[in-house]
Design a protein around this motif. Structure first.
Motif, PDB file in Angstrom:
ATOM      1  N   HIS A 159      -2.228   8.289   6.940  1.00 48.24           N
ATOM      2  CA  HIS A 159      -1.857   7.408   5.837  1.00 48.24           C
ATOM      3  C   HIS A 159      -2.569   6.071   6.046  1.00 48.24           C
ATOM      4  O   HIS A 159      -2.629   5.570   7.173  1.00 48.24           O
ATOM      5  N   PRO A 160      -3.111   5.452   5.002  1.00 51.51           N
ATOM      6  CA  PRO A 160      -3.897   4.223   5.187  1.00 51.51           C
ATOM      7  C   PRO A 160      -3.090   3.009   5.639  1.00 51.51           C
ATOM      8  O   PRO A 160      -3.668   2.061   6.167  1.00 51.51           O
TER       9      PRO A 160
ATOM     10  N   MET B 291       0.812  -1.217   0.000  1.00 52.72           N
ATOM     11  CA  MET B 291       0.000   0.000   0.000  1.00 52.72           C
ATOM     12  C   MET B 291       0.847   1.270   0.000  1.00 52.72           C
ATOM     13  O   MET B 291       0.363   2.358  -0.301  1.00 52.72           O
TER      14      MET B 291
ATOM     15  N   GLU C  89      -6.106   8.685   0.658  1.00 53.33           N
ATOM     16  CA  GLU C  89      -6.757   7.636  -0.136  1.00 53.33           C
ATOM     17  C   GLU C  89      -7.124   8.117  -1.534  1.00 53.33           C
ATOM     18  O   GLU C  89      -7.151   7.321  -2.480  1.00 53.33           O
ATOM     19  N   ARG C  90      -7.399   9.405  -1.685  1.00 58.75           N
ATOM     20  CA  ARG C  90      -7.765   9.897  -3.017  1.00 58.75           C
ATOM     21  C   ARG C  90      -6.601   9.777  -3.993  1.00 58.75           C
ATOM     22  O   ARG C  90      -6.806   9.626  -5.199  1.00 58.75           O
TER      23      ARG C  90
ATOM     24  N   HIS D 235      -8.095  13.340   2.093  1.00 61.79           N
ATOM     25  CA  HIS D 235      -7.217  12.312   2.637  1.00 61.79           C
ATOM     26  C   HIS D 235      -6.338  11.693   1.562  1.00 61.79           C
ATOM     27  O   HIS D 235      -6.596  11.823   0.360  1.00 61.79           O
TER      28      HIS D 235
ATOM     29  N   ILE E 224      -4.364   7.308  -3.892  1.00 61.13           N
ATOM     30  CA  ILE E 224      -4.329   5.885  -4.251  1.00 61.13           C
ATOM     31  C   ILE E 224      -5.436   5.545  -5.230  1.00 61.13           C
ATOM     32  O   ILE E 224      -5.217   4.814  -6.212  1.00 61.13           O
ATOM     33  N   ASN E 225      -6.626   6.092  -5.003  1.00 64.23           N
ATOM     34  CA  ASN E 225      -7.785   5.788  -5.849  1.00 64.23           C
ATOM     35  C   ASN E 225      -7.845   6.638  -7.113  1.00 64.23           C
ATOM     36  O   ASN E 225      -8.778   6.459  -7.913  1.00 64.23           O
TER      37      ASN E 225
END
Length: 497
Positions: free
Chosen positions: A436-437, A323, A483-484, A481, A486-487
């Protein structure tokens, strides 16, 4: 609450280190023989005289005063003691990092809650904060940015209620409430209209002006190719960035935050048996004296401005194949600010004006002095190894656009200039906030791409809410965040200057 429970769990594991550090400090005083002298002196004096009581009160007052690390080092003849452990470590002591330190200590006002700020440039000679033009506006395209800047305006208006220190002079942010004037061509008029509607709905106050109205209010403005303008009527203008930074830092220190002059060099890790994911355990720092120290922490916050991407790499972000393979897309970009003199230029009512080309200018004082700048095209980005200024860029890319928009600027005289770093988010030119995820104890507050100083109050408050409350309590910034990244979900801000 998950973040707070995790934080409390780690706190318990670090009690032994706290005891060891206390013994270390005691030993330092003992080696100097101070303890022995104090005990002997107390035995010789049967009662505490009035003079002694007054001296003690003076000493207590001096101990509460905010002192500069460099002065203390010179007086003591040795570097300050680096703590072995803290609860929250903030990498970066600029306006964002100092705001976070202030809000954390305001929310948890306890000596047992240790907040440590690491800053490699304690004089802030190259810090983005002090080299910015200090703009404050709500003319953004994203809801989150508008709301953060609205709170920034409220914070600066009432800065002494937040950051004032008893017995110290009142803080004057030197705010100039002359607004922003955003200009649009025919192509951008519809977008400007939509943005204005959203801004006013959320609490900003601005108006749309036709070319005729623009010319009537600002006769010095060339409106031939302008389709529409948007003028901020309240809560917009510019202020002194240095004053805001110093106020945040002083208040944070008074509340108990500790600042250390040093540079982050890396992290150490501690296996987590619960989910088999390594946890960040210690930050390795190098002090200005060249000493290497490790500081154990419960939570680390990356607020290192333009160099946050390099700090993230120290945590293997953008390097590993899990990740963590997605990097933090923040890098330094050099921006020039030019100062010029135009005695016949716009007067007192001149707002911070942004042409649709991206060229901007505003007054600097009352003697016909202005500052200006323009972000280069992607293909023209200058090298960032130094902060040297390119004067040809002004002559070829800035001055012609200024003279076209304000004809009297054709006869301006360039006086001085400087360069500073933007913490540029290459993904969508917007802030990256939150955890961070992969790591449970790593939080970001970076990537604001030129509007971080005006949003610092809201960002610091938001980070404190994540840590103390486990969720946002005021402005929901979850769309910003990591995650955006990563996505691949862009939160692009249109109005970047």
């Amino acid at each position: 609450m998950k973040m707070l429970n995790f934080f409390l769990k780690i706190r318990g594991q670090n009690n032994l280190l706290q005891k060891y550090e206390f013994l270390q400090i005691q030993r330092t005083f003992t080696e100097k023989g101070i303890t022995k002298k104090l005990i002997e002196k107390e035995k010789d004096s049967g009662t505490m005289t009035l003079k002694k009581l007054k001296d003690n009160l003076v000493s207590m007052k001096d101990s509460l005063a905010v002192k500069d690390d460099n002065i203390l080092v010179k007086w003591m003849g040795k570097p300050p003691i680096i703590p072995l452990q803290c609860d929250v470590i903030i990498i970066g002591g600029g306006v964002i990092g100092s705001s976070i330190a202030y809000w954390l200590k305001k929310r948890v006002y306890s000596q047992d809650f240790r907040v440590l700020v690491i800053e490699r440039d304690p004089m802030y000679t190259t810090a983005s904060t002090v080299l910015s033009v200090g703009g404050l506006r709500q003319q953004f395209s994203l809801k989150e940015n508008i709301e953060m800047s609205l709170f920034g305006a409220e914070f600066i208006r009432n800065i002494n209620d937040y950051l004032g220190i008893y017995g110290q002079p009142a803080i004057d942010p030197i705010f100039h409430p002359y607004g922003y004037l955003m200009l649009a061509s025919e192509k951008g008029a519809e977008r400007l209209t939509e943005n204005s509607k959203l801004q006013n709905f959320l609490g900003a106050k601005n108006i749309l002006l036709s070319p005729a109205k623009l010319k009537n209010i600002f006769p010095w403005l060339n409106t031939e190719d302008i389709e529409l303008g948007c003028l901020g009527l309240e809560k917009e203008g510019w202020f002194d960035p240095w004053t805001l930074l110093c106020a945040f830092k002083k208040k944070a220190m008074v509340l108990g935050a500790q600042y250390i002059s040093g540079e982050a060099c890396g992290f150490t890790y501690k296996p987590n048996d619960e989910d088999l994911i390594d946890r960040l355990d210690q930050l390795v720092i190098k002090t200005k004296e060249g000493e290497i120290n490790t500081i154990q922490f419960s939570i680390a916050i990356v607020a290192a401005g333009a160099f946050s991407g390099e700090v993230a790499k120290m945590a293997k972000i953008g390097i590993e194949n899990d990740m963590r393979q997605v990097c933090l897309p923040v890098e330094p970009r050099k921006r020039y600010v030019y100062c010029f003199h135009s005695p016949d230029g716009p007067g007192l009512n001149c707002p911070l004006t942004i042409d649709y080309s991206g060229t901007y200018f505003r007054r600097e004082g009352l003697a016909g002095t202005f500052i200006c700048g323009r972000s280069p095209d992607e293909s023209e980005e200058p090298p960032v190894q130094d902060l040297n200024v390119d004067y040809d860029y002004f002559d070829e890319k800035v001055w012609p656009l200024l003279a076209n928009r304000v004809p009297v600027f054709e006869k301006l005289k360039l006086k001085s200039s400087w360069a500073g770093y933007y913490e540029f988010n290459t993904f969508d030119q917007n802030g990256i906030i939150g955890p961070h995820p992969y790591y449970k104890n790593l939080i970001f507050a970076t990537g604001f791409s030129g509007h971080g100083i005006q949003q610092a109050p809201a960002v610091g408050r938001a980070i404190a809410e994540i840590i103390v409350d486990g969720q946002y309590m005021t402005i929901d910034l979850s769309n910003l965040h990591f995650e955006r990244i990563i996505n691949r979900t862009h939160m692009s801000e249109i109005n970047i200057v």
